[in-house]
Design a protein around this motif. Structure first.
Motif, mmCIF file in Angstrom:
data_model
loop_
_atom_site.group_PDB
_atom_site.id
_atom_site.type_symbol
_atom_site.label_atom_id
_atom_site.label_comp_id
_atom_site.label_asym_id
_atom_site.label_seq_id
_atom_site.Cartn_x
_atom_site.Cartn_y
_atom_site.Cartn_z
ATOM 1 N N GLY A 143 0.801 -1.214 0.000
ATOM 2 C CA GLY A 143 0.000 0.000 0.000
ATOM 3 C C GLY A 143 0.834 1.266 0.000
ATOM 4 O O GLY A 143 2.051 1.244 -0.250
ATOM 5 N N LYS A 144 0.188 2.359 0.312
ATOM 6 C CA LYS A 144 0.810 3.682 0.262
ATOM 7 C C LYS A 144 1.998 3.767 1.212
ATOM 8 O O LYS A 144 1.929 3.330 2.359
ATOM 9 N N ARG A 189 -5.549 -5.481 -8.172
ATOM 10 C CA ARG A 189 -5.383 -4.024 -8.141
ATOM 11 C C ARG A 189 -6.668 -3.309 -8.564
ATOM 12 O O ARG A 189 -6.788 -2.101 -8.375
ATOM 13 N N PHE A 195 -7.807 -3.028 -4.980
ATOM 14 C CA PHE A 195 -6.857 -2.387 -4.061
ATOM 15 C C PHE A 195 -5.863 -1.562 -4.880
ATOM 16 O O PHE A 195 -4.747 -2.019 -5.160
ATOM 17 N N LYS A 248 -3.027 0.957 -6.385
ATOM 18 C CA LYS A 248 -1.712 1.368 -5.897
ATOM 19 C C LYS A 248 -1.803 2.755 -5.260
ATOM 20 O O LYS A 248 -2.590 3.600 -5.678
ATOM 21 N N THR A 273 -2.777 3.442 -2.216
ATOM 22 C CA THR A 273 -3.843 3.590 -1.219
ATOM 23 C C THR A 273 -3.469 2.841 0.053
ATOM 24 O O THR A 273 -2.593 1.973 0.053
ATOM 25 N N ASP A 274 -4.129 3.181 1.133
ATOM 26 C CA ASP A 274 -3.886 2.529 2.427
ATOM 27 C C ASP A 274 -4.646 1.205 2.457
ATOM 28 O O ASP A 274 -5.881 1.176 2.473
ATOM 29 N N HIS A 298 -8.915 -2.210 4.854
ATOM 30 C CA HIS A 298 -9.753 -3.308 4.388
ATOM 31 C C HIS A 298 -9.834 -4.394 5.466
ATOM 32 O O HIS A 298 -8.814 -4.899 5.927
#
Length: 394
Positions: A245-246, A339, A342, A344, A346-347, A351
């Motif tokens: 994630g981020k 993806r 989810f 790229k 992002t936190d 989830h």
């Protein structure tokens, strides 16, 4: 630092004195200090001269401590010299040179001052020759390597040795804290470092046999796997990896069964080997042994405790070669599909496990061309229902 002076590596010296490799690196090379994510200072490395054994002609730190005690007790310079077996002039000069303005003598400060004087630091040729420094800076801004600059200096000034530099001198000048050679280039302003690697500090190099492995040993390579990558006839072999994630701060574990392309997702509270171990144990414990024969993983540090994970799951862990994602082709393809859910940057920690299960179900019930337009869930359910979980025939 004494061991480093004898030629020991940082890692070996740190182990010998019982500190971590990070502490040894900080002592040996210095380190930056941060506040709210920004560099606010630099702690200089320890001076090797401060711990290097010197001739008995010079006063030691223990002798300076005794001088301070005897001087505080009111003994004369001649009495102190007699007690230490030194000449009175040595004691007199020590007190005169290293005492504070008020006349107080502090032995540890005195020892540091004496060490600093003993260093006799020489200024670099780049610091004493402005023309040479400007020429080197100009070529560095054009992204010339230190080796290219060193050769060109000799070609341009064959009769002027004062304009010559070896490439190591240029590297040291670039890596020196506070150097003015780290500045944006006109053509590539996004890079401050003039070096091709983009580094602003020297990276340690150790012999391969002396490097500390990141993983528990022994490691099983993908080449130890009893079937070639193109063989998908036997069910129960999985491929795994993480999607990140981020700011590299969160992750989701992904697993795909090679024969049916069934996807399973791992909810990770943290991105480390302990969290991955717990998640794998929780998510894969419902499978019979015939459907959990092996896992093939990337060489990420999250799998550092692979021997413990293999013992828990009862299945071997195989590692791909470095920079060879095609050796886990099904997993790489699945990560691309994931993806959609989810993205790229992002936190991923937001989830929940329930949401991950919902994503699993949606992907696993989607018809796949590679499976003759059947869904992975259909084939995996058939395997679970079969008596021996035999090889899938299709």
């Amino acid at each position: 630092m004494e061991l480093r002076g004898r030629g020991w590596s940082i890692l070996a010296a740190a182990r010998e004195v019982g500190v971590s490799r990070t502490t040894g690196n900080n002592w040996s090379r210095g380190y930056k200090t941060y506040r709210k994510g920004e560099v606010v200072g630099f702690v200089a490395p320890l001076d090797r001269l401060a711990v290097r054994e010197v001739s008995s002609r010079f006063l030691s730190q223990e002798e300076r401590i005794e001088i301070a005690d005897l001087h505080q007790a009111g003994l004369s310079i001649r009495k102190i010299a007699e007690r230490l077996g030194r000449a009175p002039s040595t004691i007199s000069r020590e007190l005169r040179r290293n005492s504070h303005a008020g006349g107080s003598y502090r032995p540890f400060d005195a020892h540091r001052q004496a060490t600093a004087r003993r260093a006799r630091r020489h200024r670099r040729r780049l610091d004493t020759n402005p023309a040479l420094r400007e020429l080197v800076a100009e070529w560095l801004s054009q992204r010339w390597s230190p080796q290219q600059i060193s050769r060109q200096l000799r070609l341009h000034h064959p009769q002027r040795p004062q304009m010559w530099l070896c490439h190591e001198s240029i590297y040291q000048a670039v890596y020196q804290p506070g150097t003015t050679l780290l500045r944006p280039a006109p053509v590539a302003p996004q890079h401050r470092s003039p070096l091709r690697t983009g580094r602003d500090h020297r990276r340690a190099h150790q012999k391969t046999e002396r490097r500390r492995p990141r993983f528990e040993q022994p490691m099983l390579s993908i080449h130890d796997r009893p079937f070639p990558p193109e063989d998908r006839s036997e069910a129960g072999h999985w491929e795994g990896d993480l999607i990140i994630g981020k700011d590299q701060a969160s992750a989701i574990g992904t697993l795909i069964e090679r024969t049916t392309r069934t996807v399973r997702l791992l909810h990770l509270r943290q991105r480390d080997s302990d969290a991955l171990h717990a998640a794998l144990n929780e998510r894969m414990s419902d499978l019979p042994a015939a459907l959990l024969r092996s896992i093939t993983w990337d060489q990420g540090t999250e799998m550092a405790r692979h021997t413990a994970i293999a013992a828990t799951l009862g299945a071997p862990i195989y590692f791909c070669d470095s920079r060879s994602p095609w050796q886990r082709g099904s997993n790489e393809n699945a990560n691309g599909l994931l993806r959609q859910y989810f993205p790229k940057g992002t936190d991923l920690s937001v989830h929940t496990p329930q949401h991950l299960r919902a994503v699993e179900n949606e992907i696993n019930h989607r018809p796949r061309h590679v499976l003759d337009d059947r869904a992975p869930a259909e084939l995996f359910t058939a395997l679970l229902a079969s008596a021996e979980h035999l090889v899938l025939q299709r």
